[in-house]
Design an enzyme around this catalytic site. Structure first.
Site, PDB file in Angstrom:
ATOM      1  N   SER A 564       3.499  -3.343  -8.458  1.00  0.00           N
ATOM      2  CA  SER A 564       2.202  -3.049  -7.846  1.00  0.00           C
ATOM      3  C   SER A 564       2.282  -3.316  -6.358  1.00  0.00           C
ATOM      4  CB  SER A 564       1.097  -3.902  -8.488  1.00  0.00           C
ATOM      5  OG  SER A 564       1.384  -5.280  -8.340  1.00  0.00           O
ATOM      6  N   SER A 566      -0.205  -2.352  -2.367  1.00  0.00           N
ATOM      7  CA  SER A 566      -1.503  -2.049  -1.779  1.00  0.00           C
ATOM      8  C   SER A 566      -2.030  -0.690  -2.225  1.00  0.00           C
ATOM      9  CB  SER A 566      -1.397  -2.079  -0.254  1.00  0.00           C
ATOM     10  OG  SER A 566      -0.422  -1.152   0.189  1.00  0.00           O
ATOM     11  N   ASP A 681       8.747   2.684   6.208  1.00  0.00           N
ATOM     12  CA  ASP A 681       8.574   1.424   5.478  1.00  0.00           C
ATOM     13  C   ASP A 681       9.798   1.130   4.613  1.00  0.00           C
ATOM     14  OD1 ASP A 681       7.281  -0.906   4.775  1.00  0.00           O
ATOM     15  OD2 ASP A 681       6.069   0.017   3.191  1.00  0.00           O
TER      16      ASP A 681
END
Length: 841
Positions: A564, A566, A681
């Protein structure tokens, strides 16, 4: 016939048993040949009374029972009983016949042990065949005293223990110990055989040899024609010295643990007819030097980790008959010259990343009977010329991106037995011509976009519903799993549709063109994405309903959560067709605009990229209240898990392979795409590992796509702290150089096992400065993961040099000034060179 000396009744249809009283009237018999008949029963014990018998040949009959002990009292010169049903222990007296020159007892059921002194009593023995029996125990070292041996076959038995030094048998021409439970060091074994200067055939496959192939194999006999050591668990690389075996015709190294590259020196083996190096761990490109092997008929490099493209020059090897390159990482298209190999019999390119259209020239393969292109990225239509391949027995194009209609010409391939076109984008109807294939046993056209009636003639009645499932609108009057066709209504509706389309289609096309032009203009003006509630599905993606996802993930249960963040959560699931997937569900509750934007970005990026080291999207599910991406499942999880969990460990080579995989992915995004894509990222948690530990870069939620000519952009979206380039964190500047910086930081983390946000780092010292200082002081052992590098390690200095070189590359990625950072192309080149040096040691 009391003076008769020789009887030869070989190669007839004699039956029943050998007369037991044959010896009574043949006291002078020297030679008895009864080979290749249908004789039954046993070998008469009275043969021991044929005191002058020297030659006994009973090859290929149906004889059973044990060998008479009296045979050991004769002065036999040749004793041949292979290919019978004889059993029991061999009388030790047989191995004391000093006059024996040929003993062939192969392909029977003999058991027991070989006498330890057998070699001392057989000074004249030239040929000894004991293969394909049930002999146990060790190979007596005394056998090496039978110095006249030229042919020795002890293969396919239950022999155990170590392998004697057969180098004393200097006249050996043929040697086989394959399919036994023998152990020993392969280095010593092969090196000892360098004394056998007449050796032509060496078979040691499926034994329990250990170690590596030594460079000394290049010193084996210049006459060696077959080198067979498959299934031996041999490690290390293939020595370049193998190129010295100039007479080699068969090279069989499959099912081992070989690593490194295929040596280019194989190109020197001009007599080579067959190469099988499948089921190993070989990497790198297929060497173009293979194209120098003008006699090569069989080429099997399958089930490795080979990458790059298929050498164009392979299409010039007219001698090729069987080509198997499946289960690798090959990319690009199939060279056009490949379709000129008109004498090919088998072609298997399955389970790669090959792409492109199949040309009309595929019809040139006019005698091939097996084609398997499954699990690739081929697209376009299947050319009708495939119907010219009248010899085709098996054809699989499954799991690709083919489209258009299924060619009617498939129905004229009269020899076709198996046809698999599943998991593509074929449309239209199933050709009625397939009903004419009277030998068709297996058919699968499931998971396409086919419609219309399922044929009922020919062998179609024998095919289950699974052969047709998951299509657009197939119907049938005889199969309950499909709706009835309603032919009359269908014809009427089709007629109306055609009539309406004359008036509706032109304005629809005009609107589509106008909208397309408008979107292109808007995109050229700005690279920003507008949040939207709906996303158009990419044509190649599967349309998966919310209900199917709910069933696949146990109603998105907690036990199915893989991770999991954001954005939301990722769930593991199994679709209705049995496919394992990862379902990335976006959280629309808390930050709807951000989640929708992230979903739109991933859809846009993933619809344009295709690379073996990037996560593959299978489909998506999107409506106003739910958005999810269905991605390829990665059974080995994230790189972060492997770095920080105590239950997992990445050795030197695995880490090196992973960093190269990630570098190749970024090189593709930055330089190999139509326009640059910046990931923004990159970090270990966004690098996922498949079942073969191949790395795939994932999570493109904040990625940026540049228009032509653009190199930088600005953003307000923050990436992960610790991995961001300085200009990204302070000014929001996004560029491909920013990804390079993140990659450099990930390199440091992989080899130090320290996160950039570790509590030991602060204002005075960072991960970057810590490693930089250790490099300057030549003390990298103080910063490298202790599990990876220790003074007591084997090859410590080679590992230390490898890590030091990689960390130096990381420092070039981490330059504070983005214009001075190296590119990912340079990174890939440097890392490939580091790997080559490391493997060479």
């Amino acid at each position: 016939m009391s003076t008769l000396k020789e009887i030869n009744f070989g190669d007839n249809n004699l039956s029943q048993s050998i007369p037991v009283d044959i010896y009574l009237n043949l006291p002078e018999l020297v030679g008895l040949a009864l080979y290749s008949n249908q004789l039954t029963g046993g070998i008469p014990a009275t043969f021991g009374n044929l005191t002058r018998l020297e030659y006994l040949n009973l090859y290929e009959n149906n004889l059973i029972g044990e060998l008479p002990a009296g045979l050991g009292n004769l002065n036999l010169v040749e004793f041949i009983v292979n290919r019978n049903g004889l059993s029991g222990s061999t009388p030790f007296s047989m191995f004391n016949i000093s006059t024996l020159e040929i003993m062939d007892m192969g392909s029977n059921y003999f058991s027991g042990y070989l006498p330890s002194t057998m070699g001392f009593s057989l000074p004249n023995l030239e040929v000894l065949y004991l293969g394909v029996n049930r002999l146990g125990g060790v190979i007596p070292s005394s056998i090496t005293n039978a110095s006249k041996l030229t042919k020795l076959d002890m293969g396919t038995n239950f022999l155990t223990g170590t392998i004697p030094n057969f180098g004393y048998l200097r006249l050996l021409q043929k040697f086989s110990i394959e399919e036994n439970s023998l152990t020993g060091d392969s280095w010593r074994f092969f090196s000892s055989l360098t004394n056998c200067r007449y050796l032509k055939f060496l078979k040691a496959s499926q034994t329990k040899l250990s170690g590596v192939l030594p460079a000394s194999i290049g010193n084996l006999s210049a006459s060696l024609q077959e080198f067979s050591v498959f299934g031996c668990n041999i490690k290390g690389s293939i020595p370049t010295e193998i190129g010295n075996l100039s007479s080699l015709e068969y090279l069989l190294l499959e099912i081992n643990q070989l690593t490194g590259f295929i040596p280019s020196t194989i190109g020197k083996l001009k007599s080579l007819q067959r190469i099988n190096i499948s089921t190993n761990k070989l990497e790198g490109y297929i060497p173009a030097e293979l194209c120098q092997l003008s006699n090569l008929g069989d080429l099997d490099l399958s089930d490795n980790m080979l990458n790059g493209s298929i050498p164009v020059c392979l299409g010039e090897l007219k001698s090729l008959r069987n080509v198997h390159l499946g289960f690798n990482k090959l990319e690009s298209t199939v060279p056009l010259k490949f379709w000129n190999l008109t004498d090919l019999l088998r072609l298997n390119l399955s389970h790669n990343s090959l792409s492109g259209n199949l040309p009309f020239e595929i019809g040139n393969l006019n005698i091939i009977f097996d084609i398997d292109f499954s699990c690739n990225q081929f697209s376009g239509n299947i050319p009708s010329s495939i119907g010219k391949i009248q010899s085709l027995v098996s054809l699989s194009f499954a799991h690709n991106r083919f489209q258009g209609s299924i060619p009617q010409s498939l129905g004229i391939i009269i020899s076709l037995e198996s046809l698999n076109l599943s998991f593509n984008n074929f449309s239209g109807s199933i050709p009625k011509s397939l009903e004419e294939l009277k030998y068709l046993k297996h058919l699968d056209v499931s998971h396409n976009r086919l419609e219309g009636e399922i044929p009922t003639g020919g062998h179609f009645a024998n095919f289950t519903a699974q052969s047709f499932m998951q299509n657009y609108a197939l119907c049938s009057e005889t199969r309950q799993q499909f709706p009835p066709c309603g032919k009359a209504h269908k014809r009427s509706r089709s007629k109306n549709v055609v009539s309406l389309m004359k008036y509706i289609l032109p304005p629809i096309i005009s609107v589509i063109l106008a909208v397309t032009i408008l979107l292109i203009v808007r995109r050229q003006k700005s690279n920003k994405y507008a949040p939207q509630s709906e996303i158009s599905l990419h044509l190649a993606w599967r349309r998966i309903s919310y209900k199917e996802l709910e069933e696949a993930t146990n109603a998105f249960g907690e036990s199915n959560i893989l991770g999991s963040g954001s954005f939301g959560s990722v769930y593991g699931g199994i679709l209705s067709d049995g496919l394992n997937v990862a379902v990335k569900v976006f959280n629309l509750q808390s930050e709807q605009v951000r989640a929708i934007k992230s979903f739109a970005t991933e859809c846009q990026v993933l619809s344009t990229i295709r690379h073996r080291n990037l996560i593959r999207i299978i489909g998506c599910c999107s409506n106003t209240e739910f958005k999810a991406l269905i991605l390829e499942y990665m059974p080995n999880g994230s790189l972060e898990k492997w770095l920080y969990s105590h239950n997992y460990f990445l050795d030197m080579l695995k880490r090196l392979n992973i960093v190269i995989d990630v570098a190749l992915a970024l090189e593709y995004l930055h330089h190999g795409h139509t326009f640059p894509i910046v990931h923004c990222d990159l970090k270990p948690s966004n690098v996922l590992l498949d079942k073969d530990m191949v790395a795939h870069v994932s999570d493109f939620g904040i990625a940026k796509l540049f228009d032509e000519g653009e190199s930088t952009a600005q953003t307000k979206t923050l990436a992960t702290i610790g991995y961001m380039a300085p200009e990204y964190g302070t000014e929001g500047i996004v560029s491909t150089s920013g990804d390079v910086y993140s990659y450099g930081m990930m390199l440091l983390e992989m080899y130090t096992r320290k996160k950039p946000t570790d509590e030991m780092f602060g204002e005075e010292m960072s991960l970057k400065s810590w490693v930089s200082h250790s490099l300057d002081e030549n003390r990298i052992t103080e910063v490298v993961d202790t599990n990876l590098l220790g003074r007591e390690d084997e090859n410590f200095f080679a590992k230390e040099q490898c890590v030091s070189s990689i960390l130096a590359v990381a420092m070039e990625c981490l330059n504070d000034y983005l214009v001075e950072r190296i590119s990912m192309r340079e990174v890939v080149a440097k890392l490939e060179k580091i790997k080559a040096v490391f493997l060479a040691r």
